[in-house]
Write an enzyme that holds these catalytic residues in place. Sequence first.
Site, PDB file in Angstrom:
ATOM      1  N   GLN A  97       0.815  -1.204   0.000  1.00  0.00           N
ATOM      2  CA  GLN A  97       0.000   0.000   0.000  1.00  0.00           C
ATOM      3  C   GLN A  97       0.857   1.266   0.000  1.00  0.00           C
ATOM      4  O   GLN A  97       2.034   1.241   0.351  1.00  0.00           O
ATOM      5  CB  GLN A  97      -0.902   0.020   1.227  1.00  0.00           C
ATOM      6  CG  GLN A  97      -2.059  -0.947   1.193  1.00  0.00           C
ATOM      7  CD  GLN A  97      -2.983  -0.733   2.378  1.00  0.00           C
ATOM      8  OE1 GLN A  97      -2.999  -1.527   3.297  1.00  0.00           O
ATOM      9  NE2 GLN A  97      -3.746   0.342   2.355  1.00  0.00           N
ATOM     10  N   HIS A  98       0.230   2.369  -0.371  1.00  0.00           N
ATOM     11  CA  HIS A  98       0.696   3.742  -0.150  1.00  0.00           C
ATOM     12  C   HIS A  98       1.790   4.235  -1.094  1.00  0.00           C
ATOM     13  O   HIS A  98       2.023   5.429  -1.176  1.00  0.00           O
ATOM     14  CB  HIS A  98       1.204   3.956   1.278  1.00  0.00           C
ATOM     15  CG  HIS A  98       0.314   3.444   2.357  1.00  0.00           C
ATOM     16  ND1 HIS A  98      -1.008   3.794   2.461  1.00  0.00           N
ATOM     17  CD2 HIS A  98       0.575   2.606   3.397  1.00  0.00           C
ATOM     18  CE1 HIS A  98      -1.530   3.196   3.528  1.00  0.00           C
ATOM     19  NE2 HIS A  98      -0.604   2.469   4.098  1.00  0.00           N
ATOM     20  N   ASP A 131      -2.098  -4.826  -0.274  1.00  0.00           N
ATOM     21  CA  ASP A 131      -1.659  -6.089   0.320  1.00  0.00           C
ATOM     22  C   ASP A 131      -2.511  -6.517   1.511  1.00  0.00           C
ATOM     23  O   ASP A 131      -2.855  -7.704   1.641  1.00  0.00           O
ATOM     24  CB  ASP A 131      -0.177  -6.036   0.700  1.00  0.00           C
ATOM     25  CG  ASP A 131       0.206  -4.855   1.578  1.00  0.00           C
ATOM     26  OD1 ASP A 131      -0.674  -4.043   1.952  1.00  0.00           O
ATOM     27  OD2 ASP A 131       1.402  -4.732   1.899  1.00  0.00           O
TER      28      ASP A 131
END
EC number: 2.7.1.17
Length: 462
Positions: A70-71, A227
């Site tokens: 992520q991110h 994820d």
Amino acid sequence: MSLVAGVDSSTQGTKIVVRDTATGALVRQARAPHTEGSEIDPEVWWRALLAAAEGGLLDGVDAIGVAAQQHGMVTLDEAGRVVRPALLWNDTRSAGAAADLTEELGGPAAWAQAAGSVPVASLTVTKLRWLAEHEPANAERVAGVLLPHDWLTARLTGSSDPVTDRGDASGTGYFAPATGEYRRDLLRMALGSEPRLPRVAGPAETAGPVRAPGLPGIGTVSVGTGDNMGAALGLAARPGDVVVSIGTSGTAFAVAERSTADPSGQVAGFADATGRFLPLVCTLNAARVLTAGAQALDVSQEEFDALALAAPPGAGGLTVLPYLDGERTPNLPDATGALSGMTRANLRPDRIARAFVEGMLCGLADAIDALVDQGVPVHRVLLIGGGARSEAVTAIAPQVFGRPVAVPEAGEYVADGAARQAAWALAATPAPPEWSAMAAPRVSEADPEPVIREQYAAARGA
């Protein structure tokens, strides 16, 4: 036999599983490493995916999906080229930007209501602010922003019209999980412009076929996800389930029917990959606490487990505050760890080992409590990750959590979730498939030992 594939593109590497579409039985799998660091050229992810797929791994596959870390901030120019290496979730250079953005919108409560989460350095929105302030020439070139899974899905399909899902989008800081819409005003606040963002597709939508050179012509690519959302899908987690993952970092996340907005910032109000929500708490100190404890005692991990299990609950009064790398939840980035309550009677290897295990688990128990405080029901705790392989952890966890703990069979849950999403897109059914081949978790039970958390709370407060 119809086959589906799931890709997990994590910080460390790429894992691919190929499973039977009907039963979920594992047919084959492979992996390839990534380079280390907190920023990376996205081409590394693509080369790793191709390397893992070598040798006919994807032959006969009918659908494929990607779940990724992520991110991460992937910036593109007008021609679709990557502007600079992607900043990953574990890059902390935007901590100051997170504080500035929080203040500019009116404080943590305002952010929790707007985007479900309070800015921290991991979120994409803070990385965009850092880019605008520290690399203005690059910021001016940004015409589009993607997340790692968005970028990989677009590479698979060859599409110039990328898609994402609610789950991964909810970790950006400029998407509102409660409404399912982008907050372009927050994007503009961070970057000073409004670059193109991927379309948010439904959880069972198809992104297109595989058109990438070097790969088989797979007919269906699912929309993909982040994820943590992939892990929840791979575990078939349902409302009432809380997944506690003990890896490099620790996470506690739950499948929920309603969105959360925690002004304290402890709970990130994410969405999941099925149309529900995935409130999540992240700690920095998890499996590495166990490794550090074993190193301090100069024993193997198996010997460390045996020592911990030989000691009584509460470790004879010893308590470890496991802030070995600072801490994210609670937000104590400059904190250090502590061993408190030492006496001549308890300063023994078995008590010390037990205190390390209990301290790490108490941090995750606090994470579960934070979810409960947001109205999230907790009926079952699923324990996964590298730390879940520890006999001491699985035996002591129910004593700390105050609940039975279910321990699924070790596996690649994120890649499994991506494969299950691919099977869902292929079948175009209202719900993801129920896979009979997935083994039922074993259950670890023990009476709660309140002394453990009482000691921990006292040490933390001090």
